[in-house]
Scaffold this motif. Structure first.
Motif, PDB file in Angstrom:
ATOM      1  N   GLY A   1      -5.571 -12.160  -3.178  1.00  0.00           N
ATOM      2  CA  GLY A   1      -6.287 -11.549  -2.062  1.00  0.00           C
ATOM      3  C   GLY A   1      -5.938 -10.092  -1.786  1.00  0.00           C
ATOM      4  O   GLY A   1      -6.474  -9.497  -0.857  1.00  0.00           O
ATOM      5  N   ARG A   2      -5.058  -9.502  -2.584  1.00  0.00           N
ATOM      6  CA  ARG A   2      -4.722  -8.089  -2.321  1.00  0.00           C
ATOM      7  C   ARG A   2      -4.829  -7.272  -3.606  1.00  0.00           C
ATOM      8  O   ARG A   2      -4.783  -7.809  -4.700  1.00  0.00           O
ATOM      9  CB  ARG A   2      -3.317  -7.975  -1.721  1.00  0.00           C
ATOM     10  N   ARG A   3      -4.940  -5.952  -3.430  1.00  0.00           N
ATOM     11  CA  ARG A   3      -4.967  -5.074  -4.603  1.00  0.00           C
ATOM     12  C   ARG A   3      -3.560  -4.955  -5.185  1.00  0.00           C
ATOM     13  O   ARG A   3      -2.571  -5.195  -4.477  1.00  0.00           O
ATOM     14  CB  ARG A   3      -5.432  -3.679  -4.183  1.00  0.00           C
ATOM     15  N   HIS A   4      -3.460  -4.581  -6.434  1.00  0.00           N
ATOM     16  CA  HIS A   4      -2.178  -4.137  -6.978  1.00  0.00           C
ATOM     17  C   HIS A   4      -2.026  -2.661  -6.646  1.00  0.00           C
ATOM     18  O   HIS A   4      -2.949  -1.868  -6.839  1.00  0.00           O
ATOM     19  CB  HIS A   4      -2.117  -4.357  -8.482  1.00  0.00           C
ATOM     20  N   GLU A   5      -0.852  -2.302  -6.153  1.00  0.00           N
ATOM     21  CA  GLU A   5      -0.545  -0.890  -5.917  1.00  0.00           C
ATOM     22  C   GLU A   5      -0.332  -0.232  -7.296  1.00  0.00           C
ATOM     23  O   GLU A   5      -0.061  -0.913  -8.287  1.00  0.00           O
ATOM     24  CB  GLU A   5       0.721  -0.752  -5.073  1.00  0.00           C
ATOM     25  N   VAL A   6      -0.422   1.080  -7.335  1.00  0.00           N
ATOM     26  CA  VAL A   6      -0.376   1.759  -8.636  1.00  0.00           C
ATOM     27  C   VAL A   6       0.908   1.436  -9.408  1.00  0.00           C
ATOM     28  O   VAL A   6       0.888   1.286 -10.632  1.00  0.00           O
ATOM     29  CB  VAL A   6      -0.578   3.286  -8.473  1.00  0.00           C
ATOM     30  N   TRP A   7       2.040   1.267  -8.703  1.00  0.00           N
ATOM     31  CA  TRP A   7       3.309   1.079  -9.409  1.00  0.00           C
ATOM     32  C   TRP A   7       3.455  -0.314 -10.026  1.00  0.00           C
ATOM     33  O   TRP A   7       4.368  -0.568 -10.781  1.00  0.00           O
ATOM     34  CB  TRP A   7       4.493   1.364  -8.461  1.00  0.00           C
ATOM     35  N   GLU A   8       2.531  -1.225  -9.692  1.00  0.00           N
ATOM     36  CA  GLU A   8       2.616  -2.567 -10.265  1.00  0.00           C
ATOM     37  C   GLU A   8       1.378  -2.899 -11.112  1.00  0.00           C
ATOM     38  O   GLU A   8       1.214  -4.012 -11.587  1.00  0.00           O
ATOM     39  CB  GLU A   8       2.779  -3.618  -9.159  1.00  0.00           C
ATOM     40  N   MET A   9       0.483  -1.903 -11.290  1.00  0.00           N
ATOM     41  CA  MET A   9      -0.782  -2.165 -11.987  1.00  0.00           C
ATOM     42  C   MET A   9      -0.593  -2.179 -13.500  1.00  0.00           C
ATOM     43  O   MET A   9      -0.013  -1.258 -14.072  1.00  0.00           O
ATOM     44  CB  MET A   9      -1.807  -1.089 -11.597  1.00  0.00           C
TER      45      MET A   9
END
Ligand code: NAD
Length: 254
Positions: free
Chosen positions: A99-107
């Motif tokens: 239900g949430r986006r991945h932040e850039v550091w975990e993408m």
């Protein structure tokens, strides 16, 4: 808007959501409609619904990010329905993880590439395939699905999504300039929060919060986006090109 009768319209991502609403809206105007989507069963069923109501409609399975698959699809569509007059580049994805986006550091870089392939390269692929014919015939209309997230910071989507939607806006403006001399218009729609399967995957509290921040205090309906696609490809919009029009109820106004 009586200018769509017997036109051949190709809509991507058309098995459900905004894409299906667009296919239905063109069908209601007497257009011949080609639906392209990933899953054979879903897209065949969606085209079947339109055909059952009397529309000339075909559904083809294929990934918009795959140029050769799209080449085959366009060949089949033009063989069955005639040259494509109107292209709606609607297919798009916005990956969520619980239900949430991945932040850039975990993408994952693969997720970044996949979103670019579908949301941006998909628009290029279909445009590349239909524009030689449009140019030769001296007319055509293209509508690309952007998002308000391509113009404003939006907490709910990942950086890949907003980057591709900003890209769609630039793609639209550039191609309006390049294709205008050949009688082809190119515009984009930037939906706000629309009630589709894509958006039902998130926490309902998020949708309620967005409705509260929207001037019209509600989410949009797919048919409201479809109405703008009809307008932008109609005779009434014949002097409109290179524009990105919000259909967002006044959410994230710029
Ligand atoms: P949705 O997920 O309900 O439907 C998208 C359709 O595209 C699905 O049928 C899916 O199978 C298809 N699709 C996905 N990847 C594909 C691929 N590689 N090739 C072919 N088809 C593919 O989404 P929606 O909400 O109807 O969104 C449609 C478009 O509108 C997208 O470009 C989306 O980014 C944009 N948009 C939606 C909203 C919203 O609130 N729903 C807001 C702004 C922009």
């Amino acid at each position: 808007m009586g200018s769509h009768k017997n036109r051949t319209v190709l809509v991507t991502g058309a098995a459900r959501g905004i894409g299906f609403a667009i296919a239905e809206a063109f069908a209601a105007q007497g257009a011949k409609v080609a639906l392209v989507d990933l899953g054979k069963e879903d897209v065949t069923a969606a085209a079947g619904k339109l055909a059952a109501a009397g529309t000339t409609a075909i559904g083809l399975a294929g990934d918009v990010g795959d140029f050769e698959a799209m080449r085959e699809a366009v060949t089949e569509i033009e063989g069955a329905l005639g040259p494509v007059d109107i292209l709606v580049n609607n297919a798009g994805i916005s990956p969520k993880h619980e239900g949430r986006r991945h932040e850039v550091w975990e993408m994952d870089p693969e997720e970044w590439r996949r979103v670019l392939d579908v949301n941006l390269t998909g628009c290029f692929n279909l445009t590349r395939l239909v524009t030689p014919g449009m140019k030769q015939r001296g007319h055509g209309s293209i509508v690309n699905m952007a998002s308000v997230a391509g113009k404003s910071y939006c907490d709910f989507v990942g950086v890949h999504y907003s980057t591709t939607k900003a890209g769609v806006i630039g793609f639209t403006r550039h191609l309006a300039g390049e294709l205008g001399p050949y009688g082809i218009t190119v515009n984009a729609i930037a939906p706000g929060r629309i009630d589709t399967p894509l958006m039902r995957g998130v926490n309902p509290a998020v949708n309620e919060a967005i409705a509260g921040e929207t001037a019209l205090r509600r989410l949009g309906q797919p048919s409201e986006v479809a109405d703008m696609a009809l307008f932008l490809t109609s005779d009434q919009a014949r002097f409109v090109t290179g524009q990105t029009v919000d259909v967002a109820g006044g959410w994230l106004m710029t």
